[in-house]
Design a protein around this motif. Structure first.
Motif, mmCIF file in Angstrom:
data_model
loop_
_atom_site.group_PDB
_atom_site.id
_atom_site.type_symbol
_atom_site.label_atom_id
_atom_site.label_comp_id
_atom_site.label_asym_id
_atom_site.label_seq_id
_atom_site.Cartn_x
_atom_site.Cartn_y
_atom_site.Cartn_z
ATOM 1 N N ALA A 106 28.865 49.778 36.084
ATOM 2 C CA ALA A 106 29.550 48.497 35.847
ATOM 3 C C ALA A 106 30.052 48.410 34.408
ATOM 4 N N GLU A 107 29.238 48.880 33.460
ATOM 5 C CA GLU A 107 29.622 48.812 32.041
ATOM 6 C C GLU A 107 30.823 49.705 31.733
ATOM 7 N N ASN A 108 30.866 50.894 32.324
ATOM 8 C CA ASN A 108 31.880 51.882 31.951
ATOM 9 C C ASN A 108 33.082 51.934 32.883
ATOM 10 N N LEU A 109 32.891 51.488 34.143
ATOM 11 C CA LEU A 109 33.981 51.585 35.107
ATOM 12 C C LEU A 109 34.387 50.245 35.700
ATOM 13 N N GLY A 110 33.589 49.191 35.469
ATOM 14 C CA GLY A 110 33.819 47.912 36.127
ATOM 15 C C GLY A 110 35.171 47.294 35.790
ATOM 16 N N ILE A 111 35.771 46.647 36.804
ATOM 17 C CA ILE A 111 37.046 45.944 36.627
ATOM 18 C C ILE A 111 36.866 44.511 37.109
ATOM 19 N N ILE A 112 37.161 43.545 36.247
ATOM 20 C CA ILE A 112 37.108 42.126 36.625
ATOM 21 C C ILE A 112 38.526 41.577 36.596
ATOM 22 N N PHE A 113 38.965 41.064 37.722
ATOM 23 C CA PHE A 113 40.315 40.515 37.855
ATOM 24 C C PHE A 113 40.222 38.994 37.822
ATOM 25 N N ILE A 114 40.783 38.383 36.780
ATOM 26 C CA ILE A 114 40.746 36.925 36.614
ATOM 27 C C ILE A 114 42.112 36.372 37.014
ATOM 28 N N ASP A 115 42.168 35.787 38.211
ATOM 29 C CA ASP A 115 43.426 35.254 38.717
ATOM 30 C C ASP A 115 43.610 33.799 38.259
ATOM 31 N N GLU A 116 44.833 33.333 38.337
ATOM 32 C CA GLU A 116 45.179 31.950 37.978
ATOM 33 C C GLU A 116 44.749 31.598 36.550
ATOM 34 N N ILE A 117 44.862 32.546 35.649
ATOM 35 C CA ILE A 117 44.487 32.290 34.257
ATOM 36 C C ILE A 117 45.381 31.207 33.649
ATOM 37 N N ASP A 118 46.602 31.057 34.201
ATOM 38 C CA ASP A 118 47.501 30.028 33.684
ATOM 39 C C ASP A 118 47.001 28.620 33.990
ATOM 40 N N LYS A 119 46.110 28.487 34.981
ATOM 41 C CA LYS A 119 45.605 27.161 35.354
ATOM 42 C C LYS A 119 44.615 26.622 34.310
ATOM 43 N N VAL A 120 44.101 27.488 33.442
ATOM 44 C CA VAL A 120 43.192 26.999 32.395
ATOM 45 C C VAL A 120 43.865 27.004 31.030
ATOM 46 N N ALA A 121 45.190 27.272 31.027
ATOM 47 C CA ALA A 121 45.947 27.184 29.769
ATOM 48 C C ALA A 121 46.279 25.715 29.515
ATOM 49 N N SER A 122 46.006 25.240 28.324
ATOM 50 C CA SER A 122 46.242 23.830 27.995
ATOM 51 C C SER A 122 47.454 23.710 27.086
#
Length: 465
Positions: free
Chosen positions: A265-281
């Protein structure tokens, strides 16, 4: 862990992505470089390895253009743990929304599952032999206080085997082992003992307890309670499936699994954060209302993306070298509306192109998992052959593109709606009216006949399409 990545050059990665995703070459090149950089980091001198941080990627593009699919396919190509989260989930109940660290814990769970499956595959042969022994004991029970086995009621090829010395009984067991392996006895009923998990659901009264503490408490109580076996009467075929996982679990070292999973998880993990624009203020707005919640989520995300230690029930994981891919349509907000610190943690910006009519045509025709191939496979299961003429594919692409232009642009997802409306009558009539060995040819005229009235009636198409 790096052997598989060694074979994946950037060109090879892009080639693999091309099998499933049409266009978006700029995005493919950037994720391919990011993936190859992981192998490069792990093969760099040790004194510099920790200093090489991943180039996190911010994908900008409308819905349905392939942002999520690129990240998901990249993880599959790399055989890497992958988690997709929606940033808006963290604001649903205000500033104290869903715990942001939960996405890292989910990633570790994914990694543990992957490593456990891999380890179980390695011990599968031994586990199968253990399962066969359990089934043999159920079929030919040992005589109490004796090394021999009871075989009075055991029949081989419809001939009763009399009780005899240990050598003959051993031969009988081996003959039955062959029958178990070949599946001849799969329908025979036996009684086996299955282990039950006695871990209770625990609730806490009083102050709030975080997710990690609750998971640890439940696991601790579950380990303290004795595991009970439950007698069940099942067929030999069912017993083989039920017991295989249990016996394989006994043969693997879970401490080793957890340690390897955290490293993966540390070396190969991928986290995809969708809708990042929804938390842009909005930078010009005041400091009240939903903007406070959104900026709060960004500040919670920041230490995880920067690199921090997160407690999980399997151990502590450092997020320094996890690859984060964020994505958003940014129709209203702009990437510059994110807090500067978070912007700096996504140095690679990739803008994905809106899909053209030609792209839709290629999406229907080229990918391994194309919708046309999925429908052909489903109808083939009923014995019906489905064929799409080239003109029909072009007409479907034209209609989907036109609806996206006039109603709402939802990208390639529009093809699913159009294909469903086109083929639903056939799917309903199979197999009652359209029997096996039938051949359905989808022509351009058929597509026009089925769908043209929906395009002309814009009010109706807004509801249906």
């Amino acid at each position: 862990m790096t052997e598989h990545l060694n074979r994946l050059t950037p060109r090879q990665i892009v080639f693999e992505l091309d099998q499933y995703i049409i266009g978006q070459n700029d995005a493919k090149r950037n994720v391919a470089i990011a993936l190859r950089n992981r192998w490069r980091r792990m093969n760099s001198p040790e004194d510099i390895q920790k200093e090489i941080i991943p180039n996190n990627i911010l994908m900008i593009g409308a819905t349905g253009v392939g942002k999520t699919e690129i990240a998901r396919r990249l993880a599959k190509i790399a055989d890497a743990p992958f988690v997709k989260v929606e940033a808006s989930k963290f604001t649903e109940v205000g500033y104290v929304g869903r715990d942001v660290e939960s996405m890292v814990r989910d990633l570790v769970e994914q990694a543990v599952g992957m490593v456990r499956t891999q380890k179980k595959e390695e011990v599968k042969i031994k586990a199968e032999q253990a399962v066969e022994d359990i089934i043999l004991d159920a079929l030919i029970p040992p005589i109490h206080g004796s090394g021999k086995v009871r075989s009075e009621n055991v029949s081989v090829n419809d001939n009763t085997v009399p009780e005899d010395d240990g050598e003959l009984n051993q031969r009988t067991r081996e003959r039955f082992r062959e029958k178990i392996r070949s599946g001849e006895l799969d329908s025979r009923k036996i009684e086996i003992e299955v282990q039950q998990n006695q871990a209770p659901n625990v609730g806490m009264i009083g102050g709030a307890v975080d997710d990690v503490s609750m998971m640890n408490i439940q696991e601790m109580i579950g380990n303290m309670m004795p595991r009970r076996g439950k007698k069940r009467k099942v067929t030999v075929g069912e017993a083989k499936k039920m017991l295989l996982d249990e016996e394989a679990s006994k043969l693997i070292d879970m401490d080793e699994v957890k340690s390897e999973a955290i490293q993966r998880a540390e070396n190969l993990g991928i986290i995809f954060i969708d809708e990042i624009d929804k938390v842009a203020s909005s930078r010009s707005g005041g400091g009240s209302g939903p903007d406070v919640s959104r900026e709060g989520v960004q500040r919670d995300l920041l230490p995880i993306v920067e690199g921090s230690a997160v407690n999980t029930k399997h151990g502590v994981i450092n997020t320094d070298h996890i690859l984060f891919v964020a994505a958003g349509a940014f129709h209203v907000a702009k990437p510059s509306d994110l807090i500067p610190e978070l912007q700096g943690r996504f140095p690679i910006r990739v803008e994905l192109n809106s899909l053209t009519e030609s792209d839709f045509y290629q999406i229907l025709k080229t990918p391994k998992n194309a919708l046309t191939k999925q429908y052909e496979a489903m109808m083939q299961s009923e014995g019906v052959e489905l064929e799409f003429e080239d003109g029909a594919l072009r007409e479907i692409a034209r209609i989907a593109f036109e609806v996206n232009s006039e109603v709402e642009n939802i990208g390639a997802r529009r093809l699913q709606t159009v294909m469903s409306l086109l083929l639903n009558d056939f799917m309903f009539d199979i197999p009652d009216k359209i029997g096996a060995d039938s051949h359905i040819i989808v022509t351009a005229d058929l597509v026009s006949e089925k769908l043209s009235h929906l395009i002309k009636n814009r009010d109706l198409s807004q509801y249906i399409l």
